[in-house]
Every structure is written in C-alpha cells, then in structure tokens.
Design a protein around this motif. Structure first.
Motif, short mmCIF file in Angstrom:
data_model
loop_
_atom_site.label_atom_id
_atom_site.label_comp_id
_atom_site.label_asym_id
_atom_site.label_seq_id
_atom_site.Cartn_x
_atom_site.Cartn_y
_atom_site.Cartn_z
N LYS B 355 0.87 -1.05 0.05
CA LYS B 355 -0.16 -0.06 -0.14
C LYS B 355 0.84 1.36 -0.03
N LEU B 356 0.20 2.24 -0.36
CA LEU B 356 0.66 3.54 -0.13
C LEU B 356 -0.10 4.25 0.72
N VAL B 357 0.63 4.95 1.69
CA VAL B 357 0.14 5.55 2.92
C VAL B 357 0.29 7.43 2.74
N VAL B 358 -0.67 8.20 2.80
CA VAL B 358 -0.47 9.38 2.62
C VAL B 358 -0.89 10.00 3.91
N TYR B 359 -0.03 11.02 4.26
CA TYR B 359 0.01 11.90 5.59
C TYR B 359 -0.07 13.21 5.24
N ASP B 360 -0.77 13.86 6.17
CA ASP B 360 -0.86 15.35 6.39
C ASP B 360 0.55 15.50 7.32
N THR B 361 1.23 16.29 6.86
CA THR B 361 2.59 16.64 7.41
C THR B 361 2.42 17.66 8.69
N ASP B 363 -0.06 17.60 11.02
CA ASP B 363 -0.72 16.90 12.13
C ASP B 363 -0.31 15.17 12.10
N PHE B 364 0.33 14.95 11.18
CA PHE B 364 0.85 13.42 11.03
C PHE B 364 -0.46 12.42 10.87
N LYS B 365 -1.54 13.22 10.68
CA LYS B 365 -2.60 12.22 10.52
C LYS B 365 -2.75 11.84 8.89
N LYS B 366 -3.12 10.34 9.03
CA LYS B 366 -3.26 9.56 7.96
C LYS B 366 -4.38 9.84 7.12
N LEU B 367 -4.12 10.45 5.68
CA LEU B 367 -5.35 10.95 5.17
C LEU B 367 -5.93 9.88 4.12
N THR B 368 -5.14 8.89 3.57
CA THR B 368 -5.61 7.88 3.01
C THR B 368 -4.81 6.79 2.69
N GLU B 369 -5.09 5.49 2.33
CA GLU B 369 -4.32 4.48 2.20
C GLU B 369 -4.75 3.99 0.52
N LEU B 370 -3.81 3.83 -0.31
CA LEU B 370 -4.21 3.21 -1.58
C LEU B 370 -3.40 1.89 -1.96
N PRO B 371 -4.14 0.90 -2.16
CA PRO B 371 -3.57 -0.24 -2.72
C PRO B 371 -2.48 -0.15 -3.69
N SER B 372 -1.25 -0.80 -3.70
CA SER B 372 -0.37 -0.82 -4.52
C SER B 372 0.59 -2.26 -4.47
#
Lengths: 124, 389
Positions: B355-361, B363-372
């Motif tokens: 997976k790919l994990v996208v964070y908001d830099t 507040d370090f909150k995870k914004l989304t995960e995308l399968p890869s």
C-alpha cells in the motif's frame, strides 16, 4: 536482549514464542540424518519474499546482480553449497555483504542456497 | 417531446466523448510497482490512483525523471530498460532495452537528453528524449583500465552530468552541450566503494558517499579545478560499524540553514554536517540505519526511513532542535517517501503491506491508504524542474 527479541518479533510474522519454537525445532530437525529440514511452508514464503526483495536490493529482484554479484544458477555453478550458506550467515568481510545470521537459521540458509542453485522461486 | 428534452443531454454526452477532459500534469506522479513491471499513475489533489501502465520489465530499484513539460515519465529499470510513459494517456510511448543492468537516470538542463547509468557494461548512455535514440555513450573504464559500475548519476546546470564509478572510485563530470563531443573531466582516487551521490539544492556541490571507508567525497561544481575533497573522514572512527542490510540513498538530503542531514552508514544515526566547514556538527540517534533522509519542503522537518530490519518505521526530526519529534508506522517494508511539491502531504510506500500511505505533514494524520502491488519509488511530476533529481 529484550531489544533484540522485540526487533525480531517485529520482523517475523509470528508471535515470539511460536517463532522461538520454530527456530529451536528448525535447528533440531536440521541435524536429523545429517540432512537439513526444509522450513515450514509459511516460513518458506517469507524467505522467498525476503531473498527477492531484501537480498534483491543489492543483487537485483531477478537476482541477476546489481551492486552485488549475480545469484543465478549459472553464476553460482561449481560453487560449494556449504560455503555459500556460510557467506549468507556470516557475510563477507571486505565487501558490503552483511551477515544474515540474526535472521536465519543454518537450515534456512542451506535451504536458500539449495533453491538458488536450482533457480530461485518467484515471490508470487 | 420527451426526446426533445433529452437532446441537450445527448449532445453534452457526445461532446464528452469527443473531447476527453483537459487537465494539467502538475499534480500527477508515478509509483513503481517493482515486482510486476508496472507503474501506477497517481494524482495528489484528490489523492487517488488514476490507472496503471504495464510492460516495463524488471523495476527493482527503478527510478524516474520527467520531461520539462511534465507529461512524460522516463522510467529506468534494473534490467536496462528505458521506458517513456505518457502520464496523461497512461501509455508507453517508447521503450528501449539499453543495457544489461541499469541503476539510474537523469535529464539534461534543456530536457533534450536523457542519460542512463549502467552497471553491465558500466557506463552512461545518452538518448534523445523525444525518440529514445542513443546519441552518445561514455564507457566507465577507470584509471585501472577495468570497467566499472556507475552510480550517483545526476544532471547539473549547463547540460552537464556528474556520476561516480563504484569499482574504480572516481567521479566524472561530463559536459554534454554538444552531445556528439562529450567533454569529460575525471577525478580519480576519490575513495573506496562510492555507493551513491547527490547534488546539493544550490547545485553547487556533488557529494558521493563512500561505503568502503569513512566519509564522503565532495566536488565543488563551481570550482571543479580544485578537485575532490574528502570530508567527514573521522565519522564513526573506532566504533563498530553495524552490518548494512540496505545501502542508504543520498538523494534529497535535508537542509536547514547551512546544515545538511545525511544517513550515517552502519549506524543508527542521522549525521548533521556543517556545510560551511564540511565537518560533523552532530549525530541524531534514530530507530535504525537511515536509507532516505529528506527535507520536507517549506519546513524545518526532516523525514527518515530505515534499512531492514527496521524498515517499518518512519521518523520525523525537527532540524532546529535536532530531536526526533514523531515516529510513524506506515506499514511493512517502507521504501520511499515523496512530498507533494509544497510539502503539505507526504506519500509513503510500504512494500510488504502492499500500500501507499498518505499523511498530512502538519499533524501526522493519515489521510488515505491506496492499494499498490509491492510499491517502491514514488515520483511526482514537479521533479521535472528540480536540478539533479
């Protein structure tokens, strides 16, 4: 020691106790009749992925070589299986090859060599 | 009556078919799915996967550069394949297998030349960026007369390219203004086993990391006549170096004021270098051996990922206080970090979690995960305008 176990536990997809049993049994089985026992299927899948991906970061995903030399059967032809296993376990001084002993039993290293010499299986 | 009412709709739909929605490419990127020879095309505005392009060969350790119009991705595969991908139509425009074993690439200042660094046979080949026809080749034969693997290829201002000979321990600076007559300056004896290199954000220094001995080799591109200087030769001296399970990367060093943050080879440390004196200013203890140490754009935060077996973690350092301020666990086998151009998000690839994990830099909150599928490198199109990336 705790730090070490913690690290291994994070790395192995098994709870620490099961992992220790596996490692211990692996080592015991390894000596039965002088023949190394193959790792259990789940562990085999893990090792295949590890060789392809982590060894592959130097030796190439297809193992045909990169910064490290090729690990294809034709490249390893004529090399002693035991010394190849020792290279995996202890690394090679004077080169970037690190020792994998903290993560592999002797039986597992021998199994990896056996598979490399035959042509290593795909991860999928 | 009914049909009449529907007519405008039908007309609209037809128009839709005739002209597929126009869009820019500035928020696009490609993600290397290394095991399956594919790249995913992603967009960073809605944070989604737009599609896949298959048939790119062995993509372990693949790297990507972009055309100056940010439309085409040049993908360099380990198997020596060089593929030009149209990120808009998500098609392969052209593909050549240019060597047996390749490691990286670069694109010239004017965007006309694409360069590929090769292991087997060692050297750099240059291609017309339109047609992928080869226009020049520089074989990497070291002073010792032997062929050498090439690492750390970067583009430098003025249609120059800089690269390093791993086996021979040399840095070469190639002026490619006239591709038919490359002018190569060679710097020999730079150190043992240089494994990677980078160009500093001000495009002034080319720095190669040494594996076979302590320190780094530094070339001032504004004053190449001064030669290569060894720096940080004392780093880790007298200390037991840990086995290295993955070579660090030097691309994208974090910078803060005149301090550079770099991976400590064989140590669980990020090393801080004072670039005024090129000496060590500090060492920051971290969760493992750093692979990438990258600066977040528009911030004084430095992000770090790690070599096996600590490759599940990502740590964030405040460059001002030199403290680790956050540890994230995005997944298993974290290989790469890529910031959106203004640094508000970071995309992380977790190979073994698929997976790919996208964070908001912020507040370090995870914004989304995308399968890869076993993702490694993530490359966003604005790299097209960064020197040496």
């Amino acid at each position: 020691m705790t730090g070490h176990t913690y690290k291994l536990a994070r790395f192995f997809p098994l709870p620490p106790l099961a992992m220790m049993v596996l490692l211990v049994c692996g080592n015991v089985l390894a000596d039965v009749g002088g023949k190394m026992a193959a790792p259990l299927p789940q562990r085999q899948a893990y090792l295949i992925n590890m060789v392809r991906e982590d060894c592959g970061s130097c030796h190439g995903l297809t193992l045909k070589g990169g910064l490290g030399p090729s690990l294809l059967p034709q490249a390893l032809q004529g090399k002693d299986a035991n010394s190849l296993a020792q290279t995996i376990l202890n690394g090679r001084t004077g080169t970037p090859m690190p020792p994998w002993k903290p993560f592999l039993s002797e039986a597992e290293a021998a199994w990896i060599v056996e598979k490399l010499l035959q042509g290593f299986p795909d991860a999928n | 009556m009914r049909i009449k009412r529907l007519l405008p709709l039908v007309f609209l739909l037809m128009q839709g078919c005739a002209t597929p929605g126009l869009r820019g490419t500035g928020d696009l990127g490609v993600v290397v799915e290394r095991a399956t020879g594919k790249v995913q095309v992603v967009e960073t505005t809605g944070r989604s996967v737009l599609g896949e392009v298959a048939g790119l060969g062995d993509l372990s350790h693949a790297t990507v550069v972009f055309s100056r119009d940010e439309r085409y991705a040049y993908v360099f595969g380990r198997d020596g394949g060089l593929t030009k991908v149209d990120v808009l139509s998500r098609r392969i425009v052209k593909r050549v297998v240019q060597s047996g074993n390749s490691i990286g690439g670069a694109i010239s200042t004017d965007g006309k030349l694409v360069a590929a660094a090769n292991y087997m046979p060692g050297g750099v080949k240059f291609f017309n960026s339109d047609t992928l026809e080869q226009v020049a080749e520089i074989p990497a034969i070291g002073k010792d007369g032997k062929g050498s693997k090439v690492v750390g290829l970067v583009d430098a201002p003025g249609d120059r390219f800089v690269f390093t000979l791993y086996d021979a321990g040399e840095i070469w600076l190639a002026d490619m203004k006239d591709p038919t007559h490359p002018v190569v300056s060679k710097f020999t004896g730079i150190g043992k086993e240089p494994y990677d290199a980078l160009i500093t954000p001000n495009s002034r220094y080319y720095v190669a990391g040494l594996f076979g001995e302590n320190g780094l080799a530094l070339l001032d591109l504004w004053h190449p006549e001064k030669g290569v200087k060894r720096i940080l030769g004392d780093y880790g001296k007298g200390e037991q170096r840990l086995p290295v399970y993955k070579m660090p990367h030097l691309e994208g060093w974090g910078f803060y004021d005149h301090y550079a943050f770099v991976p400590g080879v064989g140590h669980h440390e990020v090393v801080v270098i004072d670039t005024n004196t090129w000496t060590q200013a500090a060492a920051i203890p971290v969760a493992g051996q750093p692979v990438f140490v990258v600066g977040q754009p528009g911030s004084h935060r430095i992000w770090v990922n790690f070599a096996f077996p600590d490759n599940g973690a990502v740590q964030v350092i405040d460059a001002a206080t030199r403290q680790v301020i956050k540890t994230l666990q995005p997944g298993l086998g974290v290989l790469f970090l890529e910031f959106t151009p203004r640094g508000e998000n970071v995309w992380v690839s977790a190979r073994d979690s698929g997976k790919l994990v996208v964070y908001d830099t912020a507040d370090f909150k995870k914004l989304t995960e995308l399968p890869s599928d076993k993702p490694s490198g993530i490359f966003f199109t604005p790299r097209a305008h960064k020197i040496g990336w």
